[in-house]
Each structure stands twice: as structure tokens, then as C-alpha cells.
Design an enzyme around this catalytic site. Structure first.
Site, PDB file in Angstrom:
ATOM      1  N   GLY A 237     -46.664 -39.728 -45.818  1.00  0.00           N
ATOM      2  CA  GLY A 237     -46.170 -39.653 -44.452  1.00  0.00           C
ATOM      3  C   GLY A 237     -45.167 -40.712 -44.046  1.00  0.00           C
ATOM      4  O   GLY A 237     -44.718 -40.715 -42.903  1.00  0.00           O
ATOM      5  N   PRO A 272     -46.855 -40.735 -51.371  1.00  0.00           N
ATOM      6  CA  PRO A 272     -45.577 -40.480 -50.710  1.00  0.00           C
ATOM      7  C   PRO A 272     -44.856 -39.266 -51.277  1.00  0.00           C
ATOM      8  O   PRO A 272     -44.879 -39.026 -52.484  1.00  0.00           O
ATOM      9  CB  PRO A 272     -44.773 -41.747 -51.020  1.00  0.00           C
ATOM     10  CG  PRO A 272     -45.300 -42.183 -52.349  1.00  0.00           C
ATOM     11  CD  PRO A 272     -46.768 -41.829 -52.353  1.00  0.00           C
ATOM     12  N   TYR A 314     -39.757 -26.687 -37.966  1.00  0.00           N
ATOM     13  CA  TYR A 314     -40.170 -27.931 -37.303  1.00  0.00           C
ATOM     14  C   TYR A 314     -39.115 -28.452 -36.331  1.00  0.00           C
ATOM     15  O   TYR A 314     -39.177 -29.616 -35.943  1.00  0.00           O
ATOM     16  CB  TYR A 314     -40.404 -29.040 -38.331  1.00  0.00           C
ATOM     17  CG  TYR A 314     -41.283 -28.722 -39.509  1.00  0.00           C
ATOM     18  CD1 TYR A 314     -42.616 -28.345 -39.347  1.00  0.00           C
ATOM     19  CD2 TYR A 314     -40.794 -28.857 -40.814  1.00  0.00           C
ATOM     20  CE1 TYR A 314     -43.422 -28.102 -40.447  1.00  0.00           C
ATOM     21  CE2 TYR A 314     -41.594 -28.615 -41.915  1.00  0.00           C
ATOM     22  CZ  TYR A 314     -42.906 -28.232 -41.722  1.00  0.00           C
ATOM     23  OH  TYR A 314     -43.698 -28.013 -42.814  1.00  0.00           O
ATOM     24  N   CYS A 353     -31.528 -12.491 -40.939  1.00  0.00           N
ATOM     25  CA  CYS A 353     -31.653 -11.755 -39.680  1.00  0.00           C
ATOM     26  C   CYS A 353     -32.818 -12.278 -38.856  1.00  0.00           C
ATOM     27  O   CYS A 353     -33.857 -11.623 -38.719  1.00  0.00           O
ATOM     28  CB  CYS A 353     -31.801 -10.267 -39.968  1.00  0.00           C
ATOM     29  SG  CYS A 353     -30.358  -9.644 -40.818  1.00  0.00           S
ATOM     30  N   GLU A 354     -32.664 -13.497 -38.377  1.00  0.00           N
ATOM     31  CA  GLU A 354     -33.615 -14.162 -37.487  1.00  0.00           C
ATOM     32  C   GLU A 354     -32.793 -15.086 -36.589  1.00  0.00           C
ATOM     33  O   GLU A 354     -31.933 -15.819 -37.098  1.00  0.00           O
ATOM     34  CB  GLU A 354     -34.596 -15.047 -38.279  1.00  0.00           C
ATOM     35  CG  GLU A 354     -35.502 -14.340 -39.253  1.00  0.00           C
ATOM     36  CD  GLU A 354     -36.675 -13.625 -38.596  1.00  0.00           C
ATOM     37  OE1 GLU A 354     -36.966 -13.898 -37.403  1.00  0.00           O
ATOM     38  OE2 GLU A 354     -37.282 -12.787 -39.274  1.00  0.00           O
ATOM     39  N   TYR A 382     -39.311 -30.859 -49.062  1.00  0.00           N
ATOM     40  CA  TYR A 382     -39.625 -29.658 -48.290  1.00  0.00           C
ATOM     41  C   TYR A 382     -38.376 -28.787 -48.107  1.00  0.00           C
ATOM     42  O   TYR A 382     -38.193 -28.155 -47.069  1.00  0.00           O
ATOM     43  CB  TYR A 382     -40.285 -30.028 -46.949  1.00  0.00           C
ATOM     44  CG  TYR A 382     -41.455 -30.959 -47.155  1.00  0.00           C
ATOM     45  CD1 TYR A 382     -42.630 -30.488 -47.721  1.00  0.00           C
ATOM     46  CD2 TYR A 382     -41.366 -32.322 -46.877  1.00  0.00           C
ATOM     47  CE1 TYR A 382     -43.695 -31.340 -47.976  1.00  0.00           C
ATOM     48  CE2 TYR A 382     -42.423 -33.185 -47.133  1.00  0.00           C
ATOM     49  CZ  TYR A 382     -43.587 -32.684 -47.687  1.00  0.00           C
ATOM     50  OH  TYR A 382     -44.628 -33.528 -47.949  1.00  0.00           O
TER      51      TYR A 382
END
Ligand SMILES: *Cc1c(COP(=O)(O)O)cnc(C)c1O
Length: 424
Positions: A237, A272, A314, A353-354, A382
């Protein structure tokens, strides 16, 4: 230090011009700097080991290509895994199972048996039922499983609601009061040994206080536990510089985490991910079309939320800049160049298509044209790991740069790959 620099109006990864790599491998492409991965790992290892015996367990889920795992394993790194599939990757990459910590909220029997066979360092256990199950499976295999209890310390990591994990309403970990009961019943579990206490409070945590608080609570709890406990595992984190935020140095995290763990006479495990991989990778896309409406400019690129979902999922900020540009970026990621030039507000959007397939809105950027390549920074963690082929876009390739050489460490998927597992 992030592995990417602007030199002569052009972006480089280590000694290679990003534009030249993408001309060869195609777009979109993930590009990683080997040096950046290893530098960040070594910096963390040194900052923490200077204070207490520390095993750095890289969080495989954030960027799991086996070529990257192999580089880290060769540098001595351990691994934090959340599935049997990740353990398989670690073994493939030549990682040492005795440096593997297995988190994961719903481990299956198959995964637990595989981890027992491989002889991992620690199971981070999330419930009493899971402990019973590990005890049973270890018994059947004639083994004793090393376990840590994952505590939910009820600490507010002050991060995004979707990435906080250490509050009591989150699904992760065991509450202190309940953990105490579990510890008191440990003697009835003959095939597990309590080796540690584990917490992971969320991500990214851009201050040291939540760690200080969590460590303090854990060390108090350990006083009530059997003395088989060797490790305190404080999870991952640690923050990452995406834009202008103030991220504590590794030494500052180490002071509040490793200091008290040392004083308590325990060894430390850290997990990490983002803080190692995040700035070691970029996603490059190519402008397909420029659309100017009365109120807005859209740069429509070939990379989308299927390649990098963090902005959609996010509301994450990623710094974005053209791969070739006479204007220079004004961002803390590039302290060596002075931002300048004529900039215009624009939205950078993907092909999916969003409506949420947007990388940035109203961002000040140099004027771009069809065919220009742009880099989305801080995409190493990520990024590819969360990618998909949604809308049947084949997943992009991954490229690892080492000095003046590069290697395609994952081939671009093809249309054939999209349907390969489907039977007619
Ligand atoms: C995701 C995760 C990590 C890594 O978090 P980062 O923010 O990438 O450092 C570490 N430990 C556990 C248990 C995780 O789930």
C-alpha cells in the site's frame, strides 16, 4: 529514477526511444523499465533492512508477467500471492517458495494443497473456518502449515473507497476480539503453527500515520499470542507519485513500521506492489481520430479501459503526454525538464463502448494529430494485470527494456486468440 525521461523532444525508456519501440511492436503497448523495477525493489529492501530483518514480498497481482517476476526473484525478492495461479507464476519464474506469503480471501482446497506441496513461508488466514480447513488439509498431507492471522485493524487508510481494506466493514481480515478467541483455540489445531500476524490496510496510503496505528495495534495484540510468532506482516500500500501528491519516502514508512517491529524482537514482511511497479511502466496508445465539437476536443486513441481500467474503476489520475513533443511536460515525474509550450484542454478517450472509457477530461495537452503516439504514465501497477479483451480488443503486448535492448515479454493477442478457447 522512474526509467523514463524526455530527451531532445522525445520520450525514452532507459536508452531507447519509445517511439522506435512502438514502431516495431505496434500500438497499444505496455513498456517497462527493468532498471526501474530493480531500483525500487532495492531501495525498499535497503530502507527496511537497515532497521530490521525484512522479507520484501512483491505483490504479484499488480504486474505479474513471469519475466518481471524472474528479474525480481534473481534480485532476492520474495512474493505476496493471492491465488494458486500466482504461485504457479512464481514457481515458473524461478521464485523461492520459502519467501512466499499467501493472502487471498477465499482460498480453495486445490490452492491450499498446492501451496503446502510447494512449502510456502506463510498462509495469511482470513477466518477461523479457513484455519480449520488448512489444518485439515495439512493433516491429510502429514504437514504443519505456517500461518499468520490477517487482522482487520479497523484503521482508516484515507484512500479510495474501493481500495481501502482495513476498516471493520471491509471483507478482509479478522477483528481483534475474534482473533483473540481464534488464538485461544489454536491448541486444538495440530497441523498449523502460528508464525505471524498480518495486516494490509489499503492502497495507496500516502501518509505514514495509518501504518503507525496499525503496527501499534498489532504489536499490542501479539503480546497476548503464543511465542511461536516470528513475523509481523504489514502488507503493501505504499504511495506512488502519479502527479503532484506528496508521497513519503521509503525511509519514512520504514521508520514507523520497522522501528517498532524491531523493538518487539520480531521479523518483518512487507508486500509492496504499486510502489515497485507503478512508475516502472507506461501504456502507449496512438491517436486514431481527433474530434472537435463546439465545446470540446477529443483525442480518440487505440488503447482503452480494457487495457488500463484504473481511471474508470477508481477515478485514478494518470499523467499523459505525447511520446514526441516540442512542448515539455510539467509534472513531478520529470523533475529534470521544465514544462513549457502551448497547451489546449482535451479529453483522451478509448475505443470501448462505455462512457467511462475516458483517461482524462479537460487535460491541458499539446495539440495532437491523427497518428501521434501518447504515453499514459504510472501504468506499471494494476495496468496490464487488470486488462481484458472486452469489446473483443486483443490484449496489448508487454515489452521489457534493459538498457539499449528490449524484449517482447508478452505477445500481442490476435483475433484467433480471442476465440481459441471457445468451441463451435
Ligand atoms: C494488493 C495487495 C498488496 C499490494 O498493494 P500495493 O498497493 O500494490 O502495494 C499487498 N498485500 C495484499 C494482501 C494485497 O491484497
Amino acid at each position: 529514477m522512474i526509467g523514463f525521461t524526455y530527451q531532445n523532444d522525445e520520450l525514452f525508456c532507459e536508452d531507447l526511444a519509445v517511439n522506435e519501440i512502438v514502431e516495431k511492436v505496434g500500438s497499444p503497448a505496455y513498456i517497462y523499465s527493468k532498471k526501474a523495477f530493480l531500483d525500487r525493489y532495492n531501495m525498499l529492501q535497503q530502507a527496511f533492512s537497515a532497521i530490521v530483518d525484512t522479507t520484501v514480498c512483491y505483490s504479484v497481482k499488480c504486474c505479474s508477467n513471469i519475466n518481471i517476476l524472474r528479474e525480481l526473484a534473481q534480485a532476492g525478492c520474495g512474493f505476496d500471492i493471492v491465488s494458486g495461479g500466482e504461485l504457479f507464476r512464481v514457481i515458473k519464474a524461478g521464485g523461492d517458495p520459502s519467501k512466499v506469503a499467501f493472502a487471498g480471501v477465499a482460498k480453495t482446497d486445490v490452492e491450499i494443497k498446492y501451496a503446502l506441496e510447494q512449502g510456502i513461508m506463510l498462509f495469511n488466514v482470513e477466518s477461523e473456518q479457513e484455519l480449520e480447513n488448512i489444518n485439515r488439509l495439512a493433516g491429510e498431507m502429514g504437514k504443519v502449515a505456517p500461518v499468520a492471522l490477517r487482522i482487520n485493524p479497523d484503521v482508516d487508510a484515507k484512500t479510495h473507497a474501493k481500495t481501502t481494506t482495513g476498516k471493520k466493514e471491509n471483507k478482509f481480515g479478522i477483528e481483534f476480539a475474534y482473533a483473540m478467541q481464534v488464538v485461544s483455540r489454536l491448541s486444538s489445531f495440530k497441523n498449523v503453527v502460528l508464525k505471524g500476524i498480518d495486516v494490509h490496510i489499503g492502497s495507496p496510503v500516502n501518509s505514514t500515520e495509518p501504518y503507525a496505528e496499525a503496527v501499534d495495534r498489532v504489536l499490542n495484540f501479539i503480546k497476548t499470542c503464543p511465542d511461536t510468532i516470528e513475523y509481523v506482516d504489514t502488507g503493501g500500500g505504499f504511495g506512488l507519485l502519479y502527479n503532484e501528491e506528496n508521497v513519503p519516502a521509503f525511509e519514512e514508512y520504514a521508520k514507523v513500521i520497522a522501528g517498532p517491529v524491531k523493538a518487539a524482537g520480531k521479523k518483518l514482511i512487507i508486500e509492496p506492489g504499486r510502489s515497485i511497479a507503478g512508475n516502472a511502466g507506461i501504456l502507449v496508445g496512438e491517436v486514431q481520430y481527433v474530434k472537435k465539437t463546439g465545446v470540446k476536443t477529443f483525442y480518440k486513441i487505440d488503447a482503452g479501459m480494457n487495457d488500463l481500467i484504473r481511471p474508470a474503476m477508481y477515478d485514478a489520475y494518470h499523467f499523459i503526454w505525447p511520446v514526441k513533443s516540442e512542448e515539455m511536460p510539467d509534472c513531478k515525474l520529470f523533475p529534470e525538464v521544465e514544462g513549457d509550450g502551448l497547451l489546449m484542454p482535451a479529453d483522451v478517450v478509448g475505443p470501448i463502448c462505455e462512457s467511462s472509457d475516458v483517461f482524462c477530461k479537460g487535460r491541458l495537452l499539446p495539440e495532437l494529430e491523427r497518428g501521434d503516439k501518447i504515453a499514459i504514465f504510472s501504468a506499471g501497477a494494476y495496468g496490464f494485470a487488470m486488462s481484458s479483451s472486452y469489446n473483443s480488443h486483443p490484449r496489448s503486448c508487454e515489452v521489457l527494456v534493459d538498457g539499449s535492448e528490449y524484449k517482447v515479454i508478452r505477445k500481442r493477442e490476435t483475433w484467433e486468440d480471442l476465440v481459441a478457447a471457445e468451441e463451435l
